[in-house]
Motif scaffolding. Sequence first.
Motif, PDB file in Angstrom:
ATOM      1  N   TRP A 248       0.538  -0.957  -0.235  1.00 16.44           N
ATOM      2  CA  TRP A 248       0.139  -0.067  -0.010  1.00 16.44           C
ATOM      3  C   TRP A 248       0.465   1.145  -0.356  1.00 16.44           C
ATOM      4  O   TRP A 248       2.108   1.143  -0.346  1.00 16.44           O
ATOM      5  N   ASP A 249       0.039   2.135  -0.380  1.00 14.94           N
ATOM      6  CA  ASP A 249       1.255   3.687  -0.239  1.00 14.94           C
ATOM      7  C   ASP A 249       1.142   4.071   0.682  1.00 14.94           C
ATOM      8  O   ASP A 249       0.018   4.930   1.698  1.00 14.94           O
ATOM      9  N   ASP A 250       1.844   4.444   1.268  1.00 11.26           N
ATOM     10  CA  ASP A 250       2.491   5.254   2.602  1.00 11.26           C
ATOM     11  C   ASP A 250       1.569   6.759   2.538  1.00 11.26           C
ATOM     12  O   ASP A 250       1.662   7.685   3.843  1.00 11.26           O
ATOM     13  N   ARG A 251       1.503   7.228   1.419  1.00 13.54           N
ATOM     14  CA  ARG A 251       1.226   8.419   1.709  1.00 13.54           C
ATOM     15  C   ARG A 251      -0.361   8.131   1.371  1.00 13.54           C
ATOM     16  O   ARG A 251      -0.433   9.324   1.957  1.00 13.54           O
ATOM     17  N   SER A 252      -1.399   8.480   0.688  1.00 16.12           N
ATOM     18  CA  SER A 252      -2.321   8.347   0.026  1.00 16.12           C
ATOM     19  C   SER A 252      -3.364   7.151   0.812  1.00 16.12           C
ATOM     20  O   SER A 252      -4.313   7.890   0.222  1.00 16.12           O
ATOM     21  N   VAL A 253      -3.324   6.413   1.711  1.00 13.15           N
ATOM     22  CA  VAL A 253      -3.686   6.122   2.579  1.00 13.15           C
ATOM     23  C   VAL A 253      -3.056   5.975   4.772  1.00 13.15           C
ATOM     24  O   VAL A 253      -2.091   5.820   4.485  1.00 13.15           O
ATOM     25  N   MET A 254      -4.076   5.822   5.448  1.00 12.48           N
ATOM     26  CA  MET A 254      -3.382   5.475   6.388  1.00 12.48           C
ATOM     27  C   MET A 254      -3.997   3.514   6.475  1.00 12.48           C
ATOM     28  O   MET A 254      -4.752   3.580   6.240  1.00 12.48           O
TER      29      MET A 254
END
Length: 294
Positions: A248-254
Amino acid sequence: MSDYTISPMTTHGTGAEIRGVDLAKPIDAVLIKKLNAEFAKYHVLVFRDQKMSAAQFAAAGEIFGPLLSQHHKDVRATGHPEVFEIRNTEVAPGEYRISGGSWHTDHSNHPCPPRATALHTVTLPSYGGDTQFVNMHLAYDELTADMKRRIEGLKAIHAWESRYTPRKMRKLSEDSAKVLPPPGIHPLVRVHPENGGKFLYLNPVRIDGIIGMEDGPAMALVNELIAHATQQKYEYRHKWVMGDMVIWDDRSVMHQANGDYDMKEVRYLYRIMVQDNPALWAAEGEKTWHAASA
């Protein structure tokens, strides 16, 4: 081999399942480009039917970029120095620590936080242990115009452990503490370098304040944003199956892990993190907290 099938996991574009890719084998440049484009589009990719050693898992992560060394140096898996172990741990009789058991994004206290995190199954409990993800693009898009104006340009201080964290961090080993970076400063609103969309960048575990604001109003604002961003309508909830690799994208999801399983059973996954491009963060004028306050 560049053929695969991809199936969205939600109606709002968060999460997609990929079948037909064997990540234990070398991946050609054409497929690497395609998978990175899917990653920018869906934020969470679920690769099914994988069986990888630690070294193979590390190589699979490198499809998305160089690997990042993680905080806890004492939980490295055997087989590769940047593959770490995530598992439920009994810390006292009948008391267990659940890694990632509240909403957060990984390692946001770094001056250049990770691009991505990935997990691969080793052992799963017989039920439970899901991981939830919320789409921070959607959360930003549905803010009121007044709130968007209010938070534009604000920057948060991300510490190793916020004074306001909802859960205590596991103590760092001596070796880990020696290489811990000073707190980082990151905008509440970021622009995604691959898909161009704005998103909220939040982490209740690490945000310790907002530059130029008193702590009370700052944390009230952060809590309001977190309550908004973690609504179920923004969520993809992953139910783990043996053989899954999820990145997962650590920038655009929590994300957050669930401890709703029998703690006498083991939930054990390999974890890697993928580096982001430091120049992208530097371009926004970010500095470490120490440098900014010098």
